[in-house]
Design a protein around this motif. Sequence first.
Motif: not given
Lengths: 250, 449
Positions: A6-8, A13-14, A39-41, A56-58
């Motif tokens: 659950d990686l954020h 900020g984006n 978001g691969k890289s 931010t989380s995960g």
Amino acid sequence: MLEVKDLHVSVEGNEILKGLSLTVTAGEVHAIMGPNGAGKSTLSAVIAGEDGYEVTSGSITFEGRDVLEMEIEERAQAGLLLGFQYPVEIPGVKNVYLLKAALNAQRVARGEGEIPAPEFMKLVKEKINFMKMDSSFLQRAVNEGFSGGEKKRNEILQMLVLQPKLAMLDEIDSGLDIDAMKVVAKGVNSLRDPKRGILIVTHYQRLLDHVEPDVVHVLVDGRIVKSGDKDLALELESRGYDWLVEESAA
Amino acid sequence: MSEEQTFLDALKAREATRDVAEPTWIAARRQAASARFEAVGFPTKRNEAWKYTDVRAIARGDFALATDAEFSRASAAALTLPIEALRLTFVDGIFSAPLSDLSELPKGVTIEPLTEALEANHEAVGAVLGRLAGVDFSPFAALNTAFAEEGAVIRLAPGTVVEKPIILQFLSRAHEQPVMSHPRVLIEAGARSEATVLEHHVGEAEAANFTNLVSEALLERGAILTYYKLQEAPLGDLHISSLHVDQGRDSRFTSFNLNLGGALVRNDIVTDLNAEGAETQYYGLFYAQGRQHVDNHTLVNHNAPRTFSEENYKGILDDRARGVFNGKVIVKRDSQKIEANQNNANLLLSDRAEIDTKPELEIYADDVKCSHGATTGQLDEKAIYALRTRGIDEQTARGLLTLAFAGEVMEAVKLDAVAERVELAVAGKLPERFNLSGLVETAVALGEE
């Protein structure tokens, strides 16, 4: 061995990764495919520890250790190694220095002694021949003045010498002609091992013609939207990503 | 008694023991030089050219003059560069025939110790010697002229190409009372001749001698001269030198000024580009640690149109070491279409190390291309990151990049033995925290296979 939960992740900020989960088991080759900007890289960069990415989380764990708490070099020493899409040129630092310092760092971290010079030379020469590179290359500065293909070969050579537990390859196939592609693929295939995981991040199916994946994941808009076997890659090749982008938006 | 008086007395004492009278022009020059030295005295910090360099360690010294050139063959061999070369060796300034090798001297080349050149034809030497380095250049040039007895004279006939490097090896011995030497080097490179000269300073670790060298090189039309200075003198040695170069049309001069040793080091290099197409390149590297002090002053005079100069100096300073770089370029009024580029970059490995760097451009022509830059500092953070992703800790990464920083100057070095020696020396001097031991040795061994 690698577990992403659950990686954020945000950059300036984006939010780029929006709840990505992924498990790579030893002995498997995983491919992460996806359209540009998915978001691969970012995923590879966060696992390697590059600055500028805010988790931010995960969580990310590697063999039970919290990767996000590890220093950059600790990750590599633990066997988590990233092959870059754009390998950095390091003027003046000879390839042989990098290889030896990196190998020793890993060994010392494992509580082994430094590698004796003759053993090191034998190992490096063997791998260099395998990658069809000239031995004069060892005395050249890391990636300085290398062609795109040479840089990618160099990344694989480092993998062959360092023998990571998990090899991550970020767009390793971009910019390669067919001959270079075959050499790189041969290198990657030689890394296949029941004890090793391989994670290939790629936009195209091309490399997967030469390195057959066990699991294919599709990354769209910061999440894995579909996983399957190698046939999924072929389907993406013929149908493109749009149908999945629409499906995930729905 | 003034500090200068000690040296003037030493000079008088030397004159008193001279058993054979010297040619009158030499005696006259000695006298004029000693008068000049007496008048100006040792430079002080009030003197702009010596603002950052305190020479009291020399001025307050009491140095003898060596009387023999004994040096064991085995210990000399350990210090000598492993290069096949034409070689003259001087021990504390005295010529050593047994440690020299001029066999296989190619046609068109003369290489002689100064004493022999004077004996053979002193007028021929006197006609050129001192033309570029007058006694008013600096108090040390005056002191050298007053004392100089030995050195080297190298002459290349027009069109002569010397393949082997010509090495002038200066060995410094440890003594109870330190000694001083004032060697003098003269190089006359005839039209279209080509040679490499290497000035190598090395010696016994405990030595604390004073060397005060003056070299002059005249390049005729189309001559190509590469001049290395590898200064790895004992860490107690005091080392002052000036190199004066005069360039004719289309000639090319390249200087590698590599300084690793010495307690107090001052190098001056002056090039006069006197005719179109003349080109000069300066490469410099200095590494100082402990309380070493290294001062490099360079000056390029663009006296003619379409002349070119390039300069790239790098310094690494650790502990409480101090470095000085002063690079001056003067473009005369009618010297149009010249190009002059200068760069000086330094790395400080400790908070207490210090560098004073000053580029000076004086341009009196309007159609010129000149640039200069000086940086102190920073290693490439991207490169550090890339190395860390390979498992290399941050300190080792910084060490590798510091070695690479020096390596950029060494890339231009054509003599592999010199490049290797410097790289090993730099790697060996780098602080232990950089953890580089054994790395360079492996690379050297691999390269030799």
